[in-house]
Design a protein around this motif. Structure first.
Motif, PDB file in Angstrom:
ATOM      1  N   LEU A   1       1.812   6.504  -6.885  1.00  0.00           N
ATOM      2  CA  LEU A   1       0.668   7.325  -7.264  1.00  0.00           C
ATOM      3  C   LEU A   1       0.999   8.807  -7.113  1.00  0.00           C
ATOM      4  O   LEU A   1       0.756   9.606  -8.025  1.00  0.00           O
ATOM      5  CB  LEU A   1      -0.522   6.947  -6.391  1.00  0.00           C
ATOM      6  CG  LEU A   1      -1.912   7.325  -6.837  1.00  0.00           C
ATOM      7  CD1 LEU A   1      -2.271   6.638  -8.144  1.00  0.00           C
ATOM      8  CD2 LEU A   1      -2.908   6.941  -5.766  1.00  0.00           C
ATOM      9  N   ARG A   2       1.577   9.157  -5.998  1.00  0.00           N
ATOM     10  CA  ARG A   2       1.940  10.556  -5.730  1.00  0.00           C
ATOM     11  C   ARG A   2       2.968  11.058  -6.741  1.00  0.00           C
ATOM     12  O   ARG A   2       2.830  12.152  -7.305  1.00  0.00           O
ATOM     13  CB  ARG A   2       2.481  10.681  -4.303  1.00  0.00           C
ATOM     14  CG  ARG A   2       2.640  12.085  -3.831  1.00  0.00           C
ATOM     15  CD  ARG A   2       3.093  12.179  -2.374  1.00  0.00           C
ATOM     16  NE  ARG A   2       2.429  11.231  -1.489  1.00  0.00           N
ATOM     17  CZ  ARG A   2       3.023  10.173  -0.915  1.00  0.00           C
ATOM     18  NH1 ARG A   2       4.292   9.932  -1.122  1.00  0.00           N
ATOM     19  NH2 ARG A   2       2.351   9.375  -0.122  1.00  0.00           N
TER      20      ARG A   2
ATOM     21  N   SER B   1       3.661  -1.517  -7.470  1.00  0.00           N
ATOM     22  CA  SER B   1       3.677  -1.851  -6.041  1.00  0.00           C
ATOM     23  C   SER B   1       3.764  -3.355  -5.802  1.00  0.00           C
ATOM     24  O   SER B   1       4.133  -3.783  -4.715  1.00  0.00           O
ATOM     25  CB  SER B   1       2.444  -1.305  -5.340  1.00  0.00           C
ATOM     26  OG  SER B   1       1.287  -2.063  -5.677  1.00  0.00           O
TER      27      SER B   1
ATOM     28  N   TRP C   1       0.830  -1.202   0.000  1.00  0.00           N
ATOM     29  CA  TRP C   1       0.000   0.000   0.000  1.00  0.00           C
ATOM     30  C   TRP C   1       0.870   1.260   0.000  1.00  0.00           C
ATOM     31  O   TRP C   1       0.580   2.209  -0.727  1.00  0.00           O
ATOM     32  CB  TRP C   1      -0.923  -0.023   1.216  1.00  0.00           C
ATOM     33  CG  TRP C   1      -1.760   1.197   1.363  1.00  0.00           C
ATOM     34  CD1 TRP C   1      -2.905   1.508   0.690  1.00  0.00           C
ATOM     35  CD2 TRP C   1      -1.502   2.295   2.233  1.00  0.00           C
ATOM     36  NE1 TRP C   1      -3.367   2.729   1.103  1.00  0.00           N
ATOM     37  CE2 TRP C   1      -2.525   3.237   2.053  1.00  0.00           C
ATOM     38  CE3 TRP C   1      -0.495   2.572   3.158  1.00  0.00           C
ATOM     39  CZ2 TRP C   1      -2.578   4.418   2.755  1.00  0.00           C
ATOM     40  CZ3 TRP C   1      -0.550   3.758   3.849  1.00  0.00           C
ATOM     41  CH2 TRP C   1      -1.579   4.669   3.655  1.00  0.00           C
ATOM     42  N   ARG C   2       1.940   1.239   0.784  1.00  0.00           N
ATOM     43  CA  ARG C   2       2.860   2.389   0.816  1.00  0.00           C
ATOM     44  C   ARG C   2       3.542   2.588  -0.533  1.00  0.00           C
ATOM     45  O   ARG C   2       3.663   3.707  -1.017  1.00  0.00           O
ATOM     46  CB  ARG C   2       3.933   2.204   1.897  1.00  0.00           C
ATOM     47  CG  ARG C   2       3.473   2.321   3.325  1.00  0.00           C
ATOM     48  CD  ARG C   2       3.172   3.761   3.706  1.00  0.00           C
ATOM     49  NE  ARG C   2       4.261   4.655   3.387  1.00  0.00           N
ATOM     50  CZ  ARG C   2       5.112   5.182   4.236  1.00  0.00           C
ATOM     51  NH1 ARG C   2       4.991   4.925   5.503  1.00  0.00           N
ATOM     52  NH2 ARG C   2       6.058   5.987   3.835  1.00  0.00           N
TER      53      ARG C   2
ATOM     54  N   TYR D   1       2.388   1.665  -3.424  1.00  0.00           N
ATOM     55  CA  TYR D   1       1.334   2.139  -4.321  1.00  0.00           C
ATOM     56  C   TYR D   1       1.133   3.642  -4.157  1.00  0.00           C
ATOM     57  O   TYR D   1       1.116   4.381  -5.140  1.00  0.00           O
ATOM     58  CB  TYR D   1       0.029   1.397  -4.056  1.00  0.00           C
ATOM     59  CG  TYR D   1      -1.163   1.982  -4.765  1.00  0.00           C
ATOM     60  CD1 TYR D   1      -1.321   1.808  -6.139  1.00  0.00           C
ATOM     61  CD2 TYR D   1      -2.117   2.715  -4.077  1.00  0.00           C
ATOM     62  CE1 TYR D   1      -2.404   2.345  -6.812  1.00  0.00           C
ATOM     63  CE2 TYR D   1      -3.206   3.256  -4.733  1.00  0.00           C
ATOM     64  CZ  TYR D   1      -3.353   3.070  -6.095  1.00  0.00           C
ATOM     65  OH  TYR D   1      -4.426   3.616  -6.760  1.00  0.00           O
ATOM     66  N   ASN D   2       0.992   4.085  -2.927  1.00  0.00           N
ATOM     67  CA  ASN D   2       0.763   5.515  -2.685  1.00  0.00           C
ATOM     68  C   ASN D   2       1.958   6.362  -3.105  1.00  0.00           C
ATOM     69  O   ASN D   2       1.776   7.454  -3.643  1.00  0.00           O
ATOM     70  CB  ASN D   2       0.421   5.772  -1.212  1.00  0.00           C
ATOM     71  CG  ASN D   2      -1.029   5.517  -0.933  1.00  0.00           C
ATOM     72  OD1 ASN D   2      -1.887   5.773  -1.759  1.00  0.00           O
ATOM     73  ND2 ASN D   2      -1.312   4.999   0.241  1.00  0.00           N
ATOM     74  N   ASP D   3       3.161   5.879  -2.863  1.00  0.00           N
ATOM     75  CA  ASP D   3       4.360   6.612  -3.289  1.00  0.00           C
ATOM     76  C   ASP D   3       4.385   6.752  -4.805  1.00  0.00           C
ATOM     77  O   ASP D   3       4.653   7.834  -5.336  1.00  0.00           O
ATOM     78  CB  ASP D   3       5.635   5.926  -2.798  1.00  0.00           C
ATOM     79  CG  ASP D   3       5.822   6.010  -1.296  1.00  0.00           C
ATOM     80  OD1 ASP D   3       5.150   6.842  -0.651  1.00  0.00           O
ATOM     81  OD2 ASP D   3       6.641   5.236  -0.763  1.00  0.00           O
TER      82      ASP D   3
END
Length: 51
Positions: free
Chosen positions: A20-21, A49, A13-14, A16-18
């Motif tokens: 995405l950002r 991810s 999840w981390r 993925y968010n990194d």
């Protein structure tokens, strides 16, 4: 065992968010240069991810 699984999910999840950002910070021209559109960002971030 459950804790190990939850830790793996959290790490994915981390990542993925990194991703995405980072991709959302790029302009449309930069995204086109790497061959993706703004609509592709969630899929590309998710795929990255998983590795």
């Amino acid at each position: 065992m459950l804790l190990t699984h939850l830790l793996g999910v959290y790490r994915q999840w981390r990542r993925y968010n990194d991703s995405l950002r980072e991709l959302n910070r790029l302009g449309d021209r930069e995204l086109a240069d790497i061959g993706i559109t703004r609509g592709d960002i969630p899929r590309v971030a998710w795929e990255s991810s998983e590795h």
